[in-house]
Write an enzyme that holds these catalytic residues in place. Structure first.
Site, mmCIF file in Angstrom:
data_model
loop_
_atom_site.group_PDB
_atom_site.id
_atom_site.type_symbol
_atom_site.label_atom_id
_atom_site.label_comp_id
_atom_site.label_asym_id
_atom_site.label_seq_id
_atom_site.Cartn_x
_atom_site.Cartn_y
_atom_site.Cartn_z
ATOM 1 N N ARG A 47 0.879 -1.171 0.000
ATOM 2 C CA ARG A 47 0.000 0.000 0.000
ATOM 3 C C ARG A 47 0.910 1.212 0.000
ATOM 4 O O ARG A 47 1.747 1.360 0.884
ATOM 5 C CB ARG A 47 -0.885 -0.032 1.251
ATOM 6 N N GLU A 55 -11.201 5.239 -5.309
ATOM 7 C CA GLU A 55 -11.636 3.846 -5.423
ATOM 8 C C GLU A 55 -11.920 3.553 -6.899
ATOM 9 O O GLU A 55 -12.251 4.456 -7.667
ATOM 10 C CB GLU A 55 -12.901 3.621 -4.589
ATOM 11 N N ARG A 89 -1.372 -5.512 4.522
ATOM 12 C CA ARG A 89 -0.523 -4.990 3.446
ATOM 13 C C ARG A 89 0.665 -4.245 4.053
ATOM 14 O O ARG A 89 0.523 -3.564 5.064
ATOM 15 C CB ARG A 89 -1.301 -4.017 2.554
#
Length: 152
Positions: A47, A55, A89
């Site tokens: 990330r 998004e 992540r």
């Protein structure tokens, strides 16, 4: 004691953070998440630190993903990992030939500075310039930050 075990676990966890890794980008999930395959053939879901991209279902989301893919897909990158998020992540700054890809996503109007997690003031300046010049998502006139979009 139980308290002592928790402290030791926390120390071990923190000691594992703030490390570097290198590898080839084998996946781009959206405008702020990639998969890097290291030399040991281990996949790392990364990330990008301090940024938040639209998004995929949001306006400019697919553009942001495409821009990140054009920058790094199939290329050898270095990652300075600073933490692990709640989804497991690794969160870090991605570099391609010493170019900070997180900053590139902001500079090109493909991501916001994630104010909640930002600690690099230069990123906020890059965002202001992109916004002023109506670059990328700022060209739409109705840019909604992803954290606001997710709340709806």
């Amino acid at each position: 004691t139980s308290r002592m075990k928790k402290i030791l676990l926390l120390i071990v966890f923190c000691a594992q953070l703030a490390y570097g890794l290198e590898g080839t980008v084998v996946g781009v999930h959206d405008g702020d998440t990639i998969t890097v395959l290291d030399n040991d053939k281990t996949e790392h879901k990364i990330r990008l630190a301090q940024i938040d991209a639209p998004e995929l279902s949001q306006e400019w989301g697919k553009n942001s993903k495409r821009a990140l893919s054009n920058l790094v897909f199939g290329k050898f990158v270095a990652v300075n990992v600073e933490s692990v998020d709640r989804y497991g992540r690794e969160v870090g700054t991605v570099f391609l030939n010493n170019q900070d890809i997180c900053k590139e996503q902001i500079r090109n109007g493909n991501a916001w500075v994630y104010v909640k997690y930002a600690h690099d003031k230069k990123k906020k300046k890059l965002e202001a310039i992109a916004q002023e010049n109506k670059v990328g998502l700022w060209s739409t006139g109705n840019a909604v930050p992803p954290w606001g979009f997710r709340k709806k």
